[in-house]
Design a protein around this motif. Structure first.
Motif, PDB file in Angstrom:
ATOM      1  N   HIS A  99       0.892  -1.176   0.035  1.00 49.99           N
ATOM      2  CA  HIS A  99       0.067  -0.003   0.089  1.00 49.99           C
ATOM      3  C   HIS A  99       0.840   1.221  -0.046  1.00 49.99           C
ATOM      4  N   HIS A 100       2.049   1.438   0.791  1.00 54.40           N
ATOM      5  CA  HIS A 100       2.770   2.236   0.776  1.00 54.40           C
ATOM      6  C   HIS A 100       3.395   2.740  -0.568  1.00 54.40           C
ATOM      7  N   TYR A 121       0.706   4.115  -2.788  1.00 53.06           N
ATOM      8  CA  TYR A 121       0.139   5.447  -2.565  1.00 53.06           C
ATOM      9  C   TYR A 121       1.474   6.504  -3.007  1.00 53.06           C
ATOM     10  N   GLN A 174      -3.887  -6.042  -2.088  1.00 51.49           N
ATOM     11  CA  GLN A 174      -4.235  -4.957  -1.232  1.00 51.49           C
ATOM     12  C   GLN A 174      -5.205  -5.268  -0.117  1.00 51.49           C
ATOM     13  N   TRP A 205      -7.449  -0.756   2.520  1.00 53.07           N
ATOM     14  CA  TRP A 205      -7.806   0.554   3.166  1.00 53.07           C
ATOM     15  C   TRP A 205      -6.225   1.024   3.444  1.00 53.07           C
ATOM     16  N   GLY A 206      -6.126   2.176   3.960  1.00 59.21           N
ATOM     17  CA  GLY A 206      -4.766   2.790   4.313  1.00 59.21           C
ATOM     18  C   GLY A 206      -4.117   2.131   5.358  1.00 59.21           C
TER      19      GLY A 206
END
Length: 958
Positions: free
Chosen positions: A553-554, A557, A599, A602-603
């Motif tokens: 996720h990082h 992003y 994934q 969510w963050g």
């Protein structure tokens, strides 16, 4: 079996004095007396290392012994409380008799031994097929010769030993070399195992883990292998024994490559059929006749005919591998640093005893803790653990007598008595044998530190040849090589230390360093696929774990931010693929599956924040990340009224199974069985469970238990990857599952009429089961109506019971007092009948296409819904509250537990009142042909003339 033939040869006592029976407790007492005399003579305090009989135990060689023996109920999914009770007695005995243990488990990927591992798994697969065939035919537990480790056994053993203050360690690179290196560097007295490679390494003292047994007379008996007598009997030195070991075959130089050499020695049998004794003696005689073993090139040329043969280099590597494990070889190579494939070097060896407290080494920084493992959380989890196991406290059922005192009533006919649970020693059936059980034996003093193994197992292994590659064919693999993102140093350091100390799933270290894991075969039927492949069921969890470990996720992003800013510097999103070795009928470990990370949705924070973040939000996100991986991020899952803390892992696993998108894996009645056994008071009573008799063992029950326990294994992997939001004490499987109790409850569903019967008529447990089921099924749209009524009635003679419907003013007898506590009645299928609940909105009875009767809504004590949304009890003219009406629809066809365990609940009929359709036959009603008008009239008239629905019969036939 290659090098294992040497172990079998030593165990067969072909050489007099090669193995002798010993009592470890007597050896420990003798050592204590000797050390005490030495202390009095010198006046100096003894070193802690030398004051006790310290042994290194290879747990991989004695899984069945640590589990408690060969008792047959292992096939039910594991009796974890009984295992803990047995280990508690064993630990109590050794600790009171001056013995210390350090137990090793294999945490290595060992790519160089892949062929060896595959052969072992295929052998286990054959055992599993025989076990399931035996269960399908006889319905009884299998014989001990087919024993295979239950799912999650190694994880349960690691947690139980840690819980009992025993040093637990996992190897990292080469299992055998690291075990012997740890034994030598930390000055242990000996090694307990059963492996031919350890015999070649010549440890200080070598004890058998296969023959260990704890007896009533207070002795811990086993065999000691006198390796000096072995080499003396064969006429070999230690370096020549290494050459013999290489010529017996191993993962470097397989037996197939030595077949021609065996034929020249006169061993003409095919591989696997050469007797052990002639093989070892013939090879030893050949090596004994060699003038020297210093020049391995000359020996290899003599064996293989040429120095250019590719087997020559592998022969030299094999001999060197065994030399590195010996005492002289270890001293020569111990200073060489072992480097891993991804550039991460192993920690240097710690020359300390595993018995010393970590707090005494102030210069050693403890990198093995997560931010979630605070003193407060450990104290709270310990309190919750004690509350969950409060019912297990009690007096020991078996008392170990002092040496020399054996109760007459506990003696075997031959004068011995054993309590290790092995059918081999007891000579009794598993359900009734005398087994050591202590109620509450494990509820004593706990080590609540993050690490109960007080030192790192980072003993540097002797150097290994880097050319050792796995010999598997991957030419057809879709991906030739996988490049993984760089792992932050602090993450790798913590992962390494936790791995070595047995504090986390070994898969995490293997994923981070090598991007590859090996998944063993499980107790599942390959011929009758009632359930999909268990490893594939839980693959979505592992995919999210991969994404969390490598910060997917990082990366995504950062790439999106760079794109928004329009920077020329582009952040590449890595394609994270992990190789999974999974057995299937089409791919029996020939090639790995390349599984891409998915994934979380969510963050999710980075792995650094999950593991080391100390803020309140970090704690919340850790738990949310775990629940998301398990598809359990729902409000009720975190409500302790519905899901107690020690059942959170169990609830998340069951919810994940229930949310399978393709098919219903678990029927409602089976879900109730899982939950009911978790709340059962018998769960914590190992003695009561040992005395429990199973009427039958079913193949579906065995596979459901394997499915659940593999789900627990996967959930613990996700918990470790997310920074351990659930304390390890709350993850212990013996808090919520016992395979034997699960099968007992599952068998009771064939006669239990309701959930109240399943919960032993205890209303408080019914409420707990109902609440936990509600939390597990929250938000899931599951249709359990899998068969139409017409299909069930086809070809059956059916009698509608009296309480199917009542005319106005007639009050049927109450079904159960259970309605007084407002718990809905759950009707299960008794033997011979398919039972179902009556829909509350009424229904119709239709015969030959014509509706001949109907009944209105039936709300029982829940009342009639009003326009305001409230409920008013429905009271007929008699003034009594009408309880829910229960009916059964079915026939005399035999109930098959393996096919229809769910009991055919009828919960959804597409919004219409249910219609029961039957077909009349002329031979019953005297009407010429079905579907005729006069048949309808006679049928309706017969029902109307009965005067009461309770006397109505419907005859149906094909």
């Amino acid at each position: 079996m290659g090098i294992q033939d040497l172990q079998a040869f030593i165990d067969s006592s072909q050489i007099p004095g090669s193995s002798v029976p010993v009592d470890l407790l007597r050896i420990a007492r003798g050592l204590a007396v000797k050390q005490s005399r030495q202390q009095q003579k010198t006046g100096k305090p003894l070193n802690h290392v030398n004051s006790k009989l310290s042994l290194v135990v290879d747990g991989e060689c004695c899984l069945h012994r640590l589990y408690g023996g060969y008792f047959s109920d292992w096939v039910c999914g594991g009796q974890w409380n009984r295992m803990v009770q047995f280990l508690a007695i064993l630990v109590q005995t050794i600790q009171t008799n001056n013995i210390e243990l350090a137990v090793f488990f294999n945490g290595c990927l060992e790519q160089q031994r892949m062929n060896e591992w595959i052969t072992s798994q295929l052998r286990i697969r054959q055992k599993i097929n025989q076990v399931l065939k035996h269960i399908n035919i006889k319905g009884t537990p299998p014989p001990k010769v087919w024993w295979a480790a239950p799912s999650c056994l190694r994880t349960c053993l690691r947690m139980a030993l840690r819980h009992l203050s025993i040093s637990v360690l996992c190897t990292m690179d080469d299992h055998h070399q690291e075990v012997i290196a740890y034994c030598r560097e930390n000055c242990f007295y000996g090694l307990m195992a059963d492996d031919g490679e350890y015999a070649v390494f010549d440890p200080p003292r070598y004890f058998s883990s296969e023959h260990i047994k704890l007896t009533y007379k207070g002795s811990l008996e086993t065999k000691e292998y006198i390796l000096s007598e072995v080499t003396k009997g064969l006429g070999l030195s230690s370096d020549r024994l290494c050459v013999v070991a290489a010529l017996l075959g191993n993962y470097l130089l397989p037996e197939q490559d030595l077949l021609e050499f065996y034929h020249r020695l006169g061993l003409v049998q095919s591989l696997g059929k050469i007797p052990v004794d002639p093989l070892v003696k013939t090879v030893a005689t050949y090596v004994k006749g060699l003038p020297s073993v210093e020049n391995l090139d000359t020996i290899a040329a003599q064996i293989f005919g040429s120095t250019t043969d590719p087997r020559v280099s592998r022969f030299k590597q094999s001999v060197q591998y065994y030399l590195n494990g010996t005492k002289d070889g270890f001293l020569r190579y111990r200073t060489q640093a072992a480097h891993h494939r991804h550039g991460y070097s192993q920690f240097p060896a710690q020359k300390i005893s595993p018995h010393q407290n970590k707090g005494k080494h102030v210069d050693q920084v403890d990198n093995s803790k997560f931010a979630s493992e605070t003193v407060e959380s450990e104290r709270d989890s310990l309190q919750a653990y004690n509350e969950a196991t409060a019912s297990s406290a009690g007096t020991p059922q078996i008392v170990i007598e002092p040496p020399g005192i054996v109760p007459d009533d506990k003696m075997k006919p031959n004068g011995s008595a054993v309590i290790d649970g092995s059918e081999e020693e007891t000579g009794t059936k598993s359900g009734t044998n005398s087994v050591s059980t202590v109620n509450g034996g494990h509820s004593g003093t706990l080590i609540i530190s993050v690490s109960s193994s007080s030192s790192s197992s980072s003993a540097t292994s002797p150097s290994r040849t880097p050319e050792n590659k796995r010999m598997t064919n991957q030419e057809d693999s879709p991906i030739k090589s996988v490049t993984l993102p760089t792992v932050p140093p602090e993450v790798m350091r913590t992962a390494s230390e936790r791995h070595q100390k047995g504090l986390m799933s070994p898969y995490i270290y293997q994923i981070l360093t090598q991007g590859e894991i090996k998944l063993p075969v499980l107790m599942e039927d390959e011929n009758h696929k009632d359930l999909p492949s268990i490893h594939l069921v839980f693959r979505p969890v592992r995919q999210m774990v991969y994404a969390i470990l490598f910060n997917l996720h990082h990366y995504i992003y950062m790439a999106s931010k760079q794109k928004e800013k329009g920077d020329e510097e582009k952040v590449e999103v890595p394609d994270i693929c992990i190789k999974e070795w999974i057995w299937s009928k089409n791919n029996q470990y020939q090639t790995p599956d390349y599984v891409r990370a998915e994934q979380v949705g969510w963050g999710v924070p980075t792995i650094q924040r999950l593991w080391f973040g100390s803020a309140i939000d970090d704690k919340r996100r850790r738990l949310r990340a775990f629940l998301t991986c398990m598809r359990s991020d729902t409000p009720l899952m975190l409500n302790p009224t519905y899901v107690p803390q020690h059942l959170l892992v169990m609830a998340s696993v069951l919810r994940f199974i229930m949310s399978h998108p393709e098919k219903i894996l678990l029927h409602k009645i089976e879900l109730d069985v899982f939950i009911a056994q978790a709340f059962s008071p018998a769960l914590m009573n190992a003695h009561q469970l040992q005395e429990l008799q199973l009427p039958m063992v079913t193949s579906r029950g065995v596979q459901l238990a394997a499915l659940f326990m593999q789900g627990v294994e996967t959930a613990l992997l996700a918990n470790d990857a997310c920074g351990a939001p659930i304390p390890w004490l709350m993850c212990c499987p013996w808090l919520f599952f016992d395979g034997k109790l699960f099968h007992h409850k599952l068998a009771r569903t064939s006669t239990a009429k309701s959930l109240l019967d399943l919960c032993e008529h205890r209303y408080e447990y019914v409420l707990k089961v109902e609440r936990m089921r509600q939390a597990i099924l929250e938000g899931l749209d599951i249709d359990y109506c899998i068969a139409s009524v017409q299909t069930q009635l086809s070809g059956m003679r059916v009698r509608l019971p009296p309480n199917i419907a009542s005319p106005p003013g007639v009050i049927p007898p109450p079904v159960r007092a259970m309605n007084a506590i407002n718990v809905p009645e759950r009707v299960y299928a008794p033997r011979g009948l398919f039972r179902r609940t009556v829909p509350s909105r009424g229904g119709q009875l239709e015969i030959a296409g014509v509706v001949v009767g109907s009944w209105g809504p039936n709300y029982g004590t829940r009342g009639v819904p009003q326009a305001t949304g409230s409920f008013t009890p429905h009271r007929p003219s008699g003034g009594r509250v009408v309880p829910p009406q229960v009916t059964s629809v079915g026939g005399p066809k035999a109930y098959r537990q393996g096919n229809n365990m769910q009991g055919y609940h009828m919960n959804s009929l597409n919004g219409r009142p249910p219609t029961f359709q039957t077909r009349a036959s002329s031979r019953h009603f005297g009407v010429p042909g079905r579907g005729k008008r006069n048949q309808k009239l006679v049928s309706a008239k017969k029902l109307q003339c009965s005067g009461c629905w309770q006397e109505a019969y419907v005859q149906a036939s094909v």
